[in-house]
Design a protein around this motif. Structure first.
Motif: not given
Length: 951
Positions: A824-836
């Motif tokens: 779940x943390x990997x998914x959230x971090x990928x979302x963070x990079x996608x947003x930035x």
């Protein structure tokens, strides 16, 4: 008229005197007494008129008219003209009356036949008076009813207006309901009396048959004396008057019933409207089971019973109305039109029912010949299978709606038709839902859960049948008594009935629920999981299964809500922002440095920031590449021209897309043309293209010459990148662009042009020139979705043989399932990079590589990246901001081009570009400046906030 009245009065007195004399002879009274009785009898009519005159002018007029109308036929027989006509018809005139007798001598006894006629005449006079009195009473009662009806109608209209204007939940609505119920209570006896009068057969006074059989002289064909003829005419007049009175009585009873029921219907509508506008407390009282609730139930039951009685009583009048309507040519024409439309709908439904599968197969075959994309063909196949499964119930539903529409106003006026339509509509929806459920269950045959398909279908059928029964009862209650107490009671009973239905379904699915919960919570040692394992075979395990079902339902609801929220891009961005804030608070010391760590060359080769030459090495994500293949195939197999313009932002993968398209072209000759420098004139673009194509000197004289030369060459695919270098924001800077469009337009029958342009220059092109209309197709590359970026980042790393550790980003290091929490943390971090990165794959790769740290043998640790600070951009001057925006507008820019575009001197533009280069915002590649990958997201956000670029 006055002469006629005098004649009738004289005839009336003569008949009365004659009758009294004959009766005196029969009973032995003296002739003088008979004469006095006759005089008294003759005075009855004036006395009645006087009484009517005392009652009022209107009543006197009615009484006089009634008396004249009732005796018109009998008096006509007593007029001289009528007497003469009767005498001529009967034969010779009778003998003259005998001489008056001397006082004291006995009077001669009248003949028996004359006595009988006199008695009948007396009885006829009594019937005349009774009919006149009945007509008078009916007219007076009708006038009173009309006055009462007008007053009641005014009160009901006022109540209806107040009910429509009452606010929902107001005290006025509560008080108004009491007034409506009181008015309804007072109206019910009148409705009952009107219906009772309608059921009773009206009986008007009639002249009874003769008490003695007629003499031989009364036989047909035998001449009748004048008095007998007058009696027969009077008998016929009295019979016709009685018939008229009975018909009028029936009509008046029907009108009274219609008026009373119409008033009751209006009051009931106001009551139904107020039930929905009561306050909550008052509504609970009125729709409860106490006295007020029973009053509402009693009112609706009485309303239903009264309507049923009314429909039963008006069958005869309905038949007579129908027979009268059939004599109306306009009604017949309307009926024929409606009947023809109804017949057309039925025939069309029957025809489609017989040929629906053939039509569906033909439509699928036709779409298969037109469409060529496999994805579209698969969608057509799924749609064909679904429509084939539900075509029967769907056609039945469409036919039902069509028949109702064809009936038109007839259906709206007839309550029975509307009620039947509502019931059939719910049945049609039930059949459609069951057919769709069967298709969905059958389509899951190959899935792992298809073994429970039969049980699922049986459960769906149970729920659907219960829902159908409830809806039919609700529709029936609404059609009979509206949305009142009965409707509310049915709905409340339906909710109560859902409890045993839910228990039945829970019992049927108990084992499956327990297995599903234990499968999901396979490593869960919590109390609920232990209870499920321990009570699966116990009777009280049923209640534990209910708790497990609630837990599974909540988890599924949470996942569904999460997927729904994540379906919106703004929700993704909010979650990414919250995740970064939590990381910065909890893991602030573990933020990665700006400079990347020394990563293995093998890993860097798998994650290049530059466009890849071999498409097989990259991620297979090339949107709308199949559209290019279709255009290329059409161009290759026909004489049509071919051209496609690819639009995408910086770092969106335009160059990789072009190389993938070149790879898909196969054996078609291809040639790449890269426009490295800005070209602003026709000579510049012709020279560059002519040199790249190795065109002869004569073909380089102009755009038309180069296009004519290309039309003589073998067919080729031209791939032109960086098309934004053909124009510049400013005056007289469109020569190169117009020349290039001319070349493309006149050479497309032989050449296929595949070109790419940056996003922001293309937006300016749309604003200034309206677009690039010479290109047959324009493909715009959207930002990459979050799952694709996650596949690009973590998937490529794992594919290269490295493992990732997200331990530095875990917010809950004591999580029970550490592996699931890390996922779940990997998914959230990928979302963070996608947003930035704003969906740019090159920016995402840039910050992903700066998040990785070596952690042993082929193991990498992931830490939070650090982006540039936007405060540096806030400190830029106005000129520097405009120069930075100009760089973004053109994708790349030199000092001279910035001066031309902005209209500023060269030196200030050069200083601004130098300042931006020093900050690292832009780079300097041989004098051409472009925004760096590290600053791309920050610059875009800053310029959008300052409204210097379009969103």
């Amino acid at each position: 008229m006055r002469r006629r009245d005098k004649t009738c009065s004289a005839g009336f007195r003569v008949r009365a005197a004659l009758a009294a004399a004959l009766l005196a002879v029969v009973v032995g009274l003296p002739a003088a007494g008979a004469a006095e009785d006759g005089g008294a009898t003759a005075a009855v009519a004036p006395g009645r008129d006087a009484a009517a005159a005392d009652a009022g002018p209107d009543a006197a007029v009615v009484a006089a008219d009634g008396a004249r109308g009732a005796s018109a036929a009998g008096d006509a027989a007593a007029t001289p003209d009528a007497g003469d006509a009767a005498a001529e018809t009967a034969g010779p005139a009778p003998a003259p009356a005998p001489e008056p007798q001397v006082a004291g001598s006995p009077a001669p006894a009248p003949a028996p036949e004359e006595a009988r006629i006199a008695e009948e005449l007396a009885r006829a006079e009594q019937v005349q008076r009774a009919q006149a009195s009945l007509r008078l009473r009916e007219e007076l009662a009708a006038r009173q009813r009309r006055r009462d009806a007008e007053e009641r109608r005014a009160r009901i209209e006022e109540l209806g207006r107040e009910a429509r204007e009452a606010d929902r939940g107001s005290q006025a609505a509560d008080a108004l309901l009491q007034r409506v119920m009181a008015e309804l209570q007072s109206l019910r006896p009148e409705v009952d009396a009107a219906l009772l009068d309608l059921t009773a057969a009206p009986a008007a006074p009639r002249l009874e048959p003769p008490r003695e059989p007629p003499a031989a002289g009364d036989a047909p064909g035998v001449a009748q004396p004048p008095e007998a003829q007058r009696l027969a005419a009077l008998r016929r007049a009295l019979s016709d008057e009685a018939d008229t009175l009975e018909v009028e009585a029936r009509r008046a009873a029907r009108e009274r019933a219609e008026e009373a029921l119409g008033a009751e219907e209006a009051l009931d509508g106001a009551r139904e409207l107020l039930l929905a506008r009561l306050s909550d407390a008052r509504r609970d009282e009125v729709l409860g089971v106490d006295r007020e609730g029973m009053d509402q139930l009693r009112a609706e039951l009485w309303h239903t019973a009264a309507r049923a009685r009314w429909y039963g009583l008006r069958r005869d009048s309905a038949l007579s109305d129908a027979r009268a309507a059939l004599r109306d040519p306009f009604y017949i024409a309307a009926a024929i039109a409606r009947g023809g439309l109804l017949l057309a709908v039925i025939l069309a439904a029957l025809l489609l029912a017989r040929r629906r599968q053939r039509l569906l197969d033909g439509a699928q075959a036709a779409l298969g010949r037109v469409l060529h994309r496999p994805r579209l063909l698969r969608g057509v196949g799924r749609a064909h299978a679904a429509l084939s499964a539900v075509s029967g119930p769907l056609l039945f539903l469409a036919a039902l709606v069509g028949v109702h529409a064809a009936l038109g106003p007839t259906a709206a006026r007839a309550r029975g038709i509307e009620l039947g339509y509502s019931l059939l509509l719910w049945y049609a929806l039930y059949r459609l839902a069951l057919a769709a459920a069967r298709h969905l269950v059958a389509s899951r045959e190959a899935s792992p859960g298809a073994a429970i398909g039969a049980k699922l279908l049986r459960s769906l059928q149970t729920v659907a049948r219960y829902t159908l029964a409830v809806q039919l009862l609700l529709a029936l209650a609404e059609g009979v008594a509206g949305r009142g107490y009965l409707h509310h009671a049915v709905g409340r009973a339906a909710w109560l009935g859902a409890i045993p239905l839910a228990l039945l379904l829970m019992r049927r699915w108990r084992d499956d629920i327990c297995e599903a919960y234990l499968r999901v919570r396979v490593n869960d040692a919590g109390p609920l999981a232990e209870a499920v394992r321990a009570t699966r075979r116990r009777w009280y395990g049923f209640f534990v299964a209910i708790v497990a079902f609630v837990a599974l339902a909540l988890a599924a609801l949470s996942r569904t809500a999460r997927r729904f929220l994540l379906g919106f891009e703004s929700s993704h961005r909010v979650l990414a922002f919250l995740f970064r804030r939590r990381l910065e608070r909890r893991k602030g010391a573990l933020v990665a440095a700006e400079a990347p760590s020394a990563l293995p060359e093998e890993l860097l080769a798998c994650l290049p920031e530059q466009p890849i030459e071999e498409p097989a090495r990259g991620l297979d994500h090339y949107p709308d590449l199949d559209q290019f293949e279709g255009l290329l195939a059409t161009w290759r197999d026909s004489a049509q021209g071919g051209s496609l313009l690819l639009v995408g932002g910086a770092g969106s993968g335009k160059t990789s897309w072009l190389r993938a398209a070149e790879h898909r072209a196969g054996e078609i000759p291809c040639q790449r043309i890269a426009l490295r420098q800005r070209l602003l004139t026709e000579g510049d673009v012709v020279a560059v293209l002519g040199a790249a194509l190795d065109a002869p000197r004569g073909a380089r004289e102009g755009a038309g010459a180069l296009a004519a030369w290309l039309r003589t060459q073998p067919r080729r695919l031209f791939i032109v990148d960086d098309l934004e270098h053909l124009f510049l924001r400013g005056l007289d800077t469109w020569g190169a662009w117009e020349a290039f469009l001319e070349i493309v337009e006149h050479s497309t029958p032989r050449m296929f042009w595949l070109c790419a342009i940056a996003e922001h220059p293309y937006r300016y092109l749309l604003f200034a020139r309206g677009g690039a209309i010479v290109f047959r197709t324009i493909v715009q590359l959207a930002p990459w979705p979050e799952p694709k970026l996650g596949e690009l980042l973590g998937g490529r790393v794992r594919a290269s043989g490295f493992t990732l550790s997200f331990d530095d980003l875990l917010l809950d290091e004591d999580a029970a399932d550490r592996q699931a929490y890390a996922t779940a943390t990997e998914r959230d971090y990928n979302r963070l990079i996608w947003d930035y990165s704003q969906g740019s794959p090159r920016v995402a790769l840039h910050y992903w590589l700066r998040s990785l740290r070596p952690a042993g043998d082929r193991r990498l640790r992931v830490q939070l990246f650090r982006g540039p600070s936007g405060d540096d951009l806030e400190e830029l001057g106005e000129l520097e901001r405009f120069v930075l925006a100009s760089v973004v507008w053109h994708d790349s820019l030199t000092t001279e081009e910035a001066s031309i575009s902005l209209g500023f001197p060269r030196l200030p533009c050069e200083n601004a570009l130098s300042r931006l280069v020093d900050l690292g915002v832009i780079d300097d590649l041989g004098g051409r400046h472009r925004v760096t990958t590290r600053w791309q997201s920050a610059v875009t956000t800053f310029l959008l906030r300052k409204h210097l670029i379009q969103p």
